[in-house]
Design an enzyme around this catalytic site. Structure first.
Site, PDB file in Angstrom:
ATOM      1  CE  LYS A  99      -3.971   2.142   2.239  1.00 45.63           C
ATOM      2  NZ  LYS A  99      -3.512   3.517   1.966  1.00 45.63           N
TER       3      LYS A  99
ATOM      4  CG  PHE B 155      -3.355   0.448  -7.985  1.00 45.63           C
ATOM      5  CD1 PHE B 155      -4.713   0.567  -8.206  1.00 45.63           C
ATOM      6  CD2 PHE B 155      -2.711   1.413  -7.238  1.00 45.63           C
ATOM      7  CE1 PHE B 155      -5.427   1.635  -7.694  1.00 45.63           C
ATOM      8  CE2 PHE B 155      -3.409   2.486  -6.714  1.00 45.63           C
ATOM      9  CZ  PHE B 155      -4.782   2.602  -6.939  1.00 45.63           C
TER      10      PHE B 155
ATOM     11  NE  ARG C 202     -15.068   2.933   1.817  1.00 46.40           N
ATOM     12  CZ  ARG C 202     -13.896   3.506   1.618  1.00 46.40           C
ATOM     13  NH1 ARG C 202     -12.777   2.777   1.662  1.00 46.40           N
ATOM     14  NH2 ARG C 202     -13.806   4.803   1.375  1.00 46.40           N
TER      15      ARG C 202
ATOM     16  CE  LYS D 271      -8.883   1.281   4.710  1.00 42.60           C
ATOM     17  NZ  LYS D 271      -8.967   2.766   4.672  1.00 42.60           N
TER      18      LYS D 271
END
Length: 310
Positions: free
Chosen positions: A67, A139, A209, A215
């Site tokens: 991340k 990404f 989301r 994460k």
């Protein structure tokens, strides 16, 4: 800088010295600066957003990567924009030769250098020397179609064709067990990384989301809207004591821990978004041991609720 507000109107600001950028943002929220200086959520790209990792998730379904602690960047095929929809004034050479294919990634200056990434991407006149230290870590390909398992090789091939050292495909790997994942997390954090991201291989690119993107950090953090400035007491008398912030659920709490003297003297404006860390939640959903981290300048300022106070 001393700022006061008329008791019946949060928009009646009086400046006793030159306003800082934070307060210019605050005035934009209140409609006292030209609309062009405010960030408009309507321009924000529809991005894939992450949920938080939960033990027991089926890791075989996911690709894992570092991340990156930078500024979310979205290349729409013509323009580089932030998560909030602002145009990033990158030097012409930085995006020269980029394809018309949309790319989702992170504008990153290296581990532990978030401040450099944020200040560089916010400048309306690009600082060439500062941009020489930036990278665009790609990404995903939002418009590619197909599951991430198929988008990933297409992404790697596209970045290879761009052939610029500041444009890099984010390395992805498989991790078989939770123990292996936690070990990778610890190694990443010890090396200065922020955490890990898990991307579901079978997922299509969709905004919002979800568990398609996860994460994982050694601590929890999230964002809240500043809706009030609470006066300080004791050693903080005469300046900010705490921020009154509102969670996406509508719940509010006082955020004072983590604020520096500079933050208290020049607080984040009402309507801005801030990141805070916490350790779990109370039964009612409020965060435990919440601590201010920073202002999120890459998120659009938001018109605060009518009950916002200063």
């Amino acid at each position: 800088m001393a700022v006061t507000a008329h008791p019946s109107s949060a928009s009646s600001y009086i400046f006793n010295s030159k306003p800082t950028r934070r307060h210019c943002l605050g005035l934009a929220v209140l409609g006292l600066l030209p609309a062009a200086m405010a960030v408009h959520a309507a321009d924000a790209p529809a991005l894939l957003l992450a949920n938080v990792y939960r033990p027991g998730m089926p890791l075989a379904d996911y690709w894992v990567s570092e991340k990156y602690d930078g500024v979310r960047g979205y290349w729409d095929g013509h323009t580089l924009r932030t998560r909030g929809g602002e145009t990033v004034a990158a030097p012409a050479w930085f995006t020269a030769g980029w394809p018309t294919t949309p790319m989702d990634g992170e504008l990153w200056a290296g581990r532990g250098r978030f401040a450099h990434a944020q200040s560089t991407t916010r400048q309306q006149q690009p600082d060439d020397a500062a941009w020489r230290q930036m990278r665009f870590m790609v990404f995903d390909l939002p418009a590619q179609g197909g599951p991430f398992d198929e988008r990933l090789p297409a992404l790697n091939a596209l970045v290879a064709q761009i052939h610029q050292p500041w444009v890099q495909a984010v390395p992805q790997q498989r991790v078989a067990t939770d123990a292996a994942l936690q070990a990778l997390l610890q190694r990443t954090v010890r090396a200065g990384g922020e955490g890990l991201m898990l991307h579901k291989g079978s997922s299509l690119y969709r905004s919002g989301r979800s568990d398609d993107l996860i994460k994982l950090k050694t601590h929890e953090d999230t964002e809240a809207l500043v809706v009030g400035h609470l006066p300080g007491k004791g050693k903080h008398a005469g300046r900010l004591g705490a921020l009154l912030v509102e969670m996406p659920t509508g719940q509010r709490f006082k955020l004072g821990a983590g604020l520096t003297d500079a933050d208290r003297a020049d607080p984040p404006p009402i309507g801005s978004w801030v990141t805070y860390r916490f350790r779990g939640t109370h039964d009612g959903g409020l965060p435990r041991f919440a601590s201010f981290v920073r202002v999120r300048l890459d998120r659009p300022v938001t018109t605060p609720p009518a009950t916002a106070t200063r």
